[in-house]
Every structure is written in C-alpha cells, then in structure tokens.
Design an enzyme around this catalytic site. Structure first.
Site, PDB file in Angstrom:
ATOM      1  N   HIS A   1       0.873  -1.179   0.000  1.00 14.02           N
ATOM      2  CA  HIS A   1       0.000   0.000   0.000  1.00 14.02           C
ATOM      3  C   HIS A   1       0.909   1.228   0.000  1.00 14.02           C
ATOM      4  CE1 HIS A   1      -3.047  -2.823   2.051  1.00 14.02           C
ATOM      5  NE2 HIS A   1      -3.353  -2.704   0.767  1.00 14.02           N
TER       6      HIS A   1
ATOM      7  N   GLU B   1       1.725   3.615   3.138  1.00 13.86           N
ATOM      8  CA  GLU B   1       2.194   3.020   4.393  1.00 13.86           C
ATOM      9  C   GLU B   1       3.720   3.111   4.413  1.00 13.86           C
ATOM     10  OE1 GLU B   1       0.333  -0.820   4.666  1.00 13.86           O
ATOM     11  OE2 GLU B   1      -1.683   0.040   4.557  1.00 13.86           O
TER      12      GLU B   1
ATOM     13  N   HIS C   1       3.520  -3.493   6.955  1.00 18.49           N
ATOM     14  CA  HIS C   1       2.474  -2.511   6.685  1.00 18.49           C
ATOM     15  C   HIS C   1       2.360  -1.530   7.852  1.00 18.49           C
ATOM     16  CE1 HIS C   1       0.288  -4.547   3.252  1.00 18.49           C
ATOM     17  NE2 HIS C   1       1.066  -5.532   3.678  1.00 18.49           N
TER      18      HIS C   1
ATOM     19  N   GLU D   1       1.840  -5.360  10.964  1.00 14.47           N
ATOM     20  CA  GLU D   1       1.401  -3.960  11.057  1.00 14.47           C
ATOM     21  C   GLU D   1       2.279  -3.229  12.071  1.00 14.47           C
ATOM     22  OE1 GLU D   1      -0.907  -2.629   9.198  1.00 14.47           O
ATOM     23  OE2 GLU D   1      -1.834  -4.414   8.305  1.00 14.47           O
TER      24      GLU D   1
END
Length: 342
Positions: A63, A66, A158, A222
């Site tokens: 993404h 990010e 991410h 994450e």
C-alpha cells in the site's frame, strides 16, 4: 541503475525516480555480497563467502501510503550497501507499489494486497497496473524461493489506517494443517509485535500466497499508523530494526523463548463483507482497532438491518466501509489463549 545505487545507497529514491521499470542488473559489494536488481522496487542480496540457510523476503509499500516500513527497509538497504551490515542470509527487498507511493495513496486503481494467490488473473475483472504488478511480484518471490532448499520467510510490512489498542500486530495466514511456530511468534514479539491474529480462511494477500504456495513462514506485520514520507518516528521501530538485522546477519535464526504472557492471541471469528452500497458502521471513524464490543451490540448496518456482535468481547480490526461491494469491510476477532502452536 545499479552503479548509481551502489554509489548513493538510496533504493527508495531510485525506485521513485523509475516507478515503471528498471532493467535487471548484477554487481557485488566488495567480495562478500552479490547484489541483483530484478525490477523497480525489487532488490536481492546473496552472501558470497558463507552458505546461507535462509531465504528472507522483506516487502513493504504494497500500500503506497504506508511509509514507515518503506523507510525502515530503505535504511537497512543503505546499511548493507555501506557495509555496516554484512549478510549471512539471502535477502529480497520489495517496494510493492511505486506509483501509489509517489501519489501518497493506498493504491492507484485496485488494492494490491487483494490480488495475490492468482487473483491477479481473475478473468472476470479487467486488468490494470496493480494486477500486472501482483503477477510480477509473485513470479519474483517464486524465483527467489526456488533456488535452493533453505528455510523460507516472508515478512510483509504494513501500517494501519487507524489507531490501534495494539500498536504493532501481525496477521498469521490460514493454514489449518500446520500450526504456526512459537519460534516465529517469539521473534516477532521481540521485534515489538504484541498481538497475533490467526486467520480463519484462505485470502488473496501477499503473505498468504507465500505461505500456501511456497510453504514460507509468512506474516502480514502492522507497524503502527499510516503517515506521509518524512513524518515517521522510526525510533518507535528500534526493536523491529534490531531483530531484522539479527535475522539477516546471523548464521542461524535467532533462538528466542516464547513468552505467552507478553502477547495476545486472537482468533478471527468472521469477516464482515459488504453486500450493499448502504453498508455503514455504527461507530466513529476514529475508533481504534481491537476495540471490544458487548454481545448483541450493533457493529454495522446494511440493507436496513443491524449487524451485531456475536460474542462478548468481540473486537473489530481493519474496519473500512468504503471498500467495493463484495469485499471485506472488517475482521471480527476474539482473544483465545487456547490456540494451538508448534
């Protein structure tokens, strides 16, 4: 291109300057590390004086907005090129979606992290740059993992759209016949991850593709909240950086003790999929990930009907009502300390 990279040691800058394509090239760092540029955003390092036992993929920028993991990986690449880190293991870096990175957006046309495990070739959907990129990235990972009988690892890095009660957490791909390893959870916990989501079904994410296709130990990790380039406090990722350096520069995978008291295991109990255009959540847009709800409490509305929590303490992760119809709008999870690990 590769000579420029060796001189400037800034792979992010080179990638953003050449977002569409970079020709394959090879070079070496002194006499100890081979460097291979496979495409824009795809860089491979191979130790030349030792026999590696692991193939490690570090992907980021799947993404484009990010940015913290991208900057972290760019620092690692800089330090490898400057010989501040000497590798013991084969290593692939991937900056996933350079056009979206330039635009500062999650994606350009379609969510890249929903296009792996062959979804990029779905004949019912028109092709686009993200679908073409997903096909290339899968082919590069396959090529990287096919070269020998080493242990395989893929950490897809991410950051989340919203705040979270767990600042750093990992999603463990669905693999019902093979429990996840305590060794891997201990490693990620030492890297600052304090919560793990055990997925309940096959998906089309990058980490799932590496897990199911190449039997890699693979995770979606994450590492905080989305921020623009230059606004990340990378000191918050010091533990992550330290453990990544250890795993790429040591001759064996770090031996760490699994400490269940230092982390929380969650089981994904269901996905909330969007079936109608009127899908909306019953909570505010700034509600943190892992917020818990009482059984029967309303989570969302769709087609004039409420969707309620099925369990006491059911929590929401990745809520996004703006996804296209047919896609996942949120994961629902519950804490479960009885999850089987190997």
């Amino acid at each position: 291109m590769l000579q420029q990279l060796l001189q400037q040691a800034n792979f992010l800058e080179l990638t953003l300057a050449n977002p569409a394509f970079m020709a394959e090239e090879r070079a070496a760092i002194a006499d100890h590390t081979g460097v291979e540029l496979w495409d824009t955003g795809v860089l491979v390092f191979t130790p030349l004086q030792t026999v590696p036992t692991e193939d490690i993929v570090l992907s980021s920028g799947i993404h484009g907005n990010e940015t913290a993991p991208i900057e972290l990986c760019n620092q690692l690449i800089h330090d490898i090129l400057q010989q501040k880190i000497v590798l013991q293991q084969r290593l692939m870096f991937i900056f996933g979606n350079p056009p979206a990175m330039i635009e500062g957006t999650r994606f350009v046309t379609e969510n890249l992290n929903r296009l792996f495990n062959g979804e990029y070739a779905n004949p019912s959907v028109a092709t686009n740059e993200e679908r073409q990129r997903a096909a290339k990235l899968e082919s590069y990972v396959q090529r990287f993992f096919q070269s020998g009988g080493r242990s395989r690892f893929h950490y897809d890095l991410h950051t989340a759209i919203r705040r979270s009660h767990h600042q750093r957490f990992a999603i463990c791909p669905f693999r019902p016949e093979k429990p996840h390893l305590k060794q891997q959870l201990a490693f990620l916990n030492a890297a600052g991850v304090d919560a793990f989501l055990m997925h309940h079904e096959a998906t089309t994410t990058f980490s799932y593709a590496s897990s199911v296709k190449y039997q890699a130990e693979a995770f979606t990790v994450e590492l905080g909240k989305v921020m623009p380039f230059g606004q990340n406090d990378l000191s918050q990722l010091a533990a992550t950086r330290e453990m990544l350096i250890r795993v790429i520069s040591e001759s064996e995978f770090p031996a760490l003790t699994y400490q269940p008291e230092n982390l929380v295991l969650y089981r994904v109990c269901r996905s909330l999929n969007k079936h109608f255009a009127d899908f909306t959540f019953a909570f505010s847009n700034d509600l943190p990930n892992f917020t818990q709800f009482a059984k029967g409490e309303v989570l969302a509305y769709e087609n004039n009907q409420p969707i309620t929590a099925e369990y006491a303490g059911e929590a929401i992760v990745f809520p996004n009502a703006q996804v296209p119809i047919g896609q996942r709008a949120a994961l629902c999870v519950i804490a479960d300390d009885a999850i089987t690990l190997a």
